[in-house]
Design a protein around this motif. Structure first.
Motif, PDB file in Angstrom:
ATOM      1  N   LEU A   9      79.654  64.689  15.767  1.00  0.00           N
ATOM      2  CA  LEU A   9      79.564  63.717  16.715  1.00  0.00           C
ATOM      3  C   LEU A   9      79.139  64.049  18.111  1.00  0.00           C
ATOM      4  O   LEU A   9      78.347  63.152  18.649  1.00  0.00           O
ATOM      5  CB  LEU A   9      81.048  63.061  16.948  1.00  0.00           C
ATOM      6  N   GLY A  10      79.303  65.016  18.534  1.00  0.00           N
ATOM      7  CA  GLY A  10      78.860  65.644  19.874  1.00  0.00           C
ATOM      8  C   GLY A  10      77.389  65.707  19.773  1.00  0.00           C
ATOM      9  O   GLY A  10      76.565  65.448  20.787  1.00  0.00           O
ATOM     10  N   LEU A  11      76.980  66.121  18.736  1.00  0.00           N
ATOM     11  CA  LEU A  11      75.274  66.195  18.543  1.00  0.00           C
ATOM     12  C   LEU A  11      74.495  65.310  18.674  1.00  0.00           C
ATOM     13  O   LEU A  11      73.655  64.679  19.092  1.00  0.00           O
ATOM     14  CB  LEU A  11      75.063  67.247  17.320  1.00  0.00           C
ATOM     15  N   ALA A  12      75.207  63.799  17.778  1.00  0.00           N
ATOM     16  CA  ALA A  12      74.658  62.825  17.713  1.00  0.00           C
ATOM     17  C   ALA A  12      74.583  62.050  19.278  1.00  0.00           C
ATOM     18  O   ALA A  12      73.533  61.476  19.585  1.00  0.00           O
ATOM     19  CB  ALA A  12      75.595  61.878  16.954  1.00  0.00           C
ATOM     20  N   VAL A  13      75.734  62.204  19.950  1.00  0.00           N
ATOM     21  CA  VAL A  13      75.753  61.692  21.247  1.00  0.00           C
ATOM     22  C   VAL A  13      74.816  62.317  22.293  1.00  0.00           C
ATOM     23  O   VAL A  13      74.068  61.723  22.788  1.00  0.00           O
ATOM     24  CB  VAL A  13      77.230  61.843  21.997  1.00  0.00           C
ATOM     25  N   VAL A  14      74.531  63.705  22.250  1.00  0.00           N
ATOM     26  CA  VAL A  14      73.572  64.350  22.802  1.00  0.00           C
ATOM     27  C   VAL A  14      72.076  63.843  22.631  1.00  0.00           C
ATOM     28  O   VAL A  14      71.374  63.636  23.231  1.00  0.00           O
ATOM     29  CB  VAL A  14      73.737  65.909  22.678  1.00  0.00           C
ATOM     30  N   GLY A  15      71.868  63.737  21.130  1.00  0.00           N
ATOM     31  CA  GLY A  15      70.830  63.241  20.806  1.00  0.00           C
ATOM     32  C   GLY A  15      70.113  61.994  21.271  1.00  0.00           C
ATOM     33  O   GLY A  15      69.286  61.699  21.584  1.00  0.00           O
ATOM     34  N   PHE A  16      71.247  61.063  21.017  1.00  0.00           N
ATOM     35  CA  PHE A  16      71.259  59.439  21.466  1.00  0.00           C
ATOM     36  C   PHE A  16      71.021  59.679  23.209  1.00  0.00           C
ATOM     37  O   PHE A  16      69.927  58.970  23.457  1.00  0.00           O
ATOM     38  CB  PHE A  16      72.479  58.638  21.181  1.00  0.00           C
ATOM     39  N   ALA A  17      71.613  60.425  23.706  1.00  0.00           N
ATOM     40  CA  ALA A  17      71.754  60.485  25.174  1.00  0.00           C
ATOM     41  C   ALA A  17      70.256  61.289  25.629  1.00  0.00           C
ATOM     42  O   ALA A  17      69.585  60.517  26.550  1.00  0.00           O
ATOM     43  CB  ALA A  17      72.582  61.400  26.014  1.00  0.00           C
ATOM     44  N   GLY A  18      69.771  62.028  24.884  1.00  0.00           N
ATOM     45  CA  GLY A  18      68.202  62.435  25.211  1.00  0.00           C
ATOM     46  C   GLY A  18      67.289  61.555  24.648  1.00  0.00           C
ATOM     47  O   GLY A  18      66.315  61.480  25.587  1.00  0.00           O
ATOM     48  N   ARG A  19      67.364  60.774  23.850  1.00  0.00           N
ATOM     49  CA  ARG A  19      66.519  59.795  23.361  1.00  0.00           C
ATOM     50  C   ARG A  19      66.425  58.739  24.467  1.00  0.00           C
ATOM     51  O   ARG A  19      65.210  58.432  24.944  1.00  0.00           O
ATOM     52  CB  ARG A  19      66.877  59.229  22.061  1.00  0.00           C
ATOM     53  N   GLN A  20      67.579  58.198  25.156  1.00  0.00           N
ATOM     54  CA  GLN A  20      67.494  57.404  26.319  1.00  0.00           C
ATOM     55  C   GLN A  20      66.835  57.794  27.255  1.00  0.00           C
ATOM     56  O   GLN A  20      66.194  57.103  28.024  1.00  0.00           O
ATOM     57  CB  GLN A  20      68.850  56.924  26.489  1.00  0.00           C
ATOM     58  N   VAL A  21      67.063  58.957  27.506  1.00  0.00           N
ATOM     59  CA  VAL A  21      66.383  59.762  28.963  1.00  0.00           C
ATOM     60  C   VAL A  21      64.961  59.823  28.929  1.00  0.00           C
ATOM     61  O   VAL A  21      64.369  59.243  29.480  1.00  0.00           O
ATOM     62  CB  VAL A  21      66.912  61.075  29.006  1.00  0.00           C
ATOM     63  N   LEU A  22      64.293  60.120  27.562  1.00  0.00           N
ATOM     64  CA  LEU A  22      63.059  60.044  27.097  1.00  0.00           C
ATOM     65  C   LEU A  22      62.468  58.713  27.267  1.00  0.00           C
ATOM     66  O   LEU A  22      61.122  58.450  27.726  1.00  0.00           O
ATOM     67  CB  LEU A  22      62.693  60.814  25.758  1.00  0.00           C
ATOM     68  N   ARG A  23      62.774  57.706  26.853  1.00  0.00           N
ATOM     69  CA  ARG A  23      62.518  56.415  26.961  1.00  0.00           C
ATOM     70  C   ARG A  23      62.540  55.928  28.432  1.00  0.00           C
ATOM     71  O   ARG A  23      61.575  55.180  28.823  1.00  0.00           O
ATOM     72  CB  ARG A  23      63.461  55.471  26.225  1.00  0.00           C
ATOM     73  N   ALA A  24      63.484  56.308  28.965  1.00  0.00           N
ATOM     74  CA  ALA A  24      63.338  56.031  30.649  1.00  0.00           C
ATOM     75  C   ALA A  24      62.374  56.449  31.289  1.00  0.00           C
ATOM     76  O   ALA A  24      62.136  56.222  32.573  1.00  0.00           O
ATOM     77  CB  ALA A  24      64.724  55.970  31.289  1.00  0.00           C
ATOM     78  N   ALA A  25      62.073  57.706  30.778  1.00  0.00           N
ATOM     79  CA  ALA A  25      61.273  58.631  31.660  1.00  0.00           C
ATOM     80  C   ALA A  25      60.047  57.941  32.451  1.00  0.00           C
ATOM     81  O   ALA A  25      59.608  58.219  33.721  1.00  0.00           O
ATOM     82  CB  ALA A  25      60.759  59.866  30.953  1.00  0.00           C
TER      83      ALA A  25
END
Length: 112
Positions: A9-25
C-alpha cells in the motif's frame, strides 16, 4: 502478512504521488517561468543603467558612471569621483577596468 500489505500500500501511494507530481510539472514550470519573467521586468525598472560601456565614452555615459548631471559643476564631479573611487579602487579589491572608466568619466566631464 499484514506488513507485506502495508508495504504494498505504501508503494502504491508513493507511485500515485509521483505520478501526480510528474503530471503537475509542466504547470509548475510555466508558473516558475512567469515568476522569473516578472522578476526580470522588475529588475529592468532599476535605477541602475543596464548594459555595458560604449566604445568611446560620451558625456551621457560619463554622467551615468559618476551619477551626476551632465552639466554638474566641477566640485560635484570631483566629489562623485572621489566617492565612487573609494569604493571601486583596485587596491581595495575593485576592478582596474572599472577604475579606468571612472577616471575617464571624470576627465571627460571635467574638460568643459
Amino acid at each position: 502478512m499484514v506488513s507485506v500489505a502495508v508495504v504494498g500500500l505504501g508503494l502504491a501511494v508513493v507511485g500515485f504521488a509521483g505520478r501526480q507530481v510528474l503530471r503537475a510539472a509542466p504547470h509548475v514550470a510555466k508558473k516558475m517561468s512567469d515568476v522569473l519573467n516578472t522578476m526580470s521586468l522588475e529588475s529592468s525598472l532599476s535605477k541602475y543603467h543596464k548594459g555595458g560601456f560604449e566604445p568611446t565614452m560620451s558625456k551621457r555615459e560619463a554622467s551615468l558612471v559618476l551619477d551626476v548631471s551632465p552639466n554638474a559643476p566641477k566640485n560635484k564631479i570631483r566629489e562623485a569621483h572621489r566617492r565612487i573611487m573609494l569604493i571601486n579602487h583596485p587596491d581595495k579589491g575593485g576592478s582596474p577596468y572599472i577604475a579606468t572608466k571612472i577616471n575617464e568619466a571624470k576627465d571627460l566631464l571635467d574638460k568643459k
